[in-house]
Design an enzyme around this catalytic site. Sequence first.
Site, PDB file in Angstrom:
ATOM      1  N   ALA A  62       0.754  -1.172   0.230  1.00 22.01           N
ATOM      2  CA  ALA A  62      -0.008   0.002   0.163  1.00 22.01           C
ATOM      3  C   ALA A  62       0.745   1.229   0.129  1.00 22.01           C
ATOM      4  O   ALA A  62       1.952   1.299   0.555  1.00 22.01           O
ATOM      5  CB  ALA A  62      -0.997   0.063   1.114  1.00 22.01           C
ATOM      6  N   GLY A 107       0.310  -5.030   0.823  1.00 19.95           N
ATOM      7  CA  GLY A 107      -0.741  -5.324  -0.362  1.00 19.95           C
ATOM      8  C   GLY A 107      -0.439  -5.895  -1.446  1.00 19.95           C
ATOM      9  O   GLY A 107      -1.230  -6.545  -2.127  1.00 19.95           O
ATOM     10  N   GLU A 110      -0.820  -9.377  -0.828  1.00 17.32           N
ATOM     11  CA  GLU A 110      -2.224  -9.840  -0.856  1.00 17.32           C
ATOM     12  C   GLU A 110      -2.733  -9.864  -2.214  1.00 17.32           C
ATOM     13  O   GLU A 110      -3.827 -10.684  -2.419  1.00 17.32           O
ATOM     14  CB  GLU A 110      -3.108  -8.781  -0.109  1.00 17.32           C
ATOM     15  N   GLU A 130       3.217  -5.160   8.014  1.00 18.99           N
ATOM     16  CA  GLU A 130       2.549  -4.230   8.626  1.00 18.99           C
ATOM     17  C   GLU A 130       2.482  -4.107   9.920  1.00 18.99           C
ATOM     18  O   GLU A 130       2.678  -2.981  10.682  1.00 18.99           O
ATOM     19  CB  GLU A 130       0.889  -4.616   8.350  1.00 18.99           C
TER      20      GLU A 130
END
Length: 255
Positions: A62, A107, A110, A130
């Site tokens: 992200a 992300g 993911e 994270e």
Amino acid sequence: MLPTISQEDEFALLRLNRPEALNALSFAIIDRLSELVDQVRTMPVRALLIIGAGDKAFCAGADIKELMGRDQASQKRGAQRGQAMMQKIAELPIPSVALVGGYAFGGGLELAMACTFRIASPKAKMGLPEIKLGLIPGYGGTQRLARLIGEARAQEMILSGATIEAERAERWGLVNAIVEGDLLSEGKAFARRFTIYSLPVLSYAKEAVQRSLDNPVVEGLRIEADLSTLAFQTADASEGMEAFAQKRQAVFQDR
């Protein structure tokens, strides 16, 4: 730049186009990815391939600067936004393959896990870091990682924020294969192991496996019986069985 999509041979190729930021996922990019995945459903393709621009990263995660200073409601909406896009990929009726060259963090991992398969270059590195920012994965990482590699290893990766290399990722089942050479060419070759078969039947098989993860075995068996019956009713099933009996190669028509 925003992601782009093109058709190459029988594949939809979705390319992340932000190499200067290691293909990080801004909210604008997430929204564009959602639109492109919708577009894939309308394309005459047999599989989706996702690749990152540049030679350093598939996707580094992200865009952290966008997350700073957000209130709780905005943060929840953002997580749901990312989750919805990832789920669109997971629910595609065709197989999807993440081509992981370089970093796949947060992300980015993911995104790769939302795909049906993951192949990686030997230099690939993966992780959900994270926890090091005082956060936890929010785009499906806590759910998909455990399903892929088991609870204990998923807890280890998420709670430590550790990075793992391609060899360990393959050993743990996070990566299907490590490939040398051109990643896109190898990705196409990998996908053609599946795309030679009937698309409707591939979709039924993919759905049966996915739904097994969310249901008790008894319910999963009922779902399997229903979907295998639908597959049996296709013209391709008749062709496949006839070809087997006649000792010839089946010619599937996707019907």
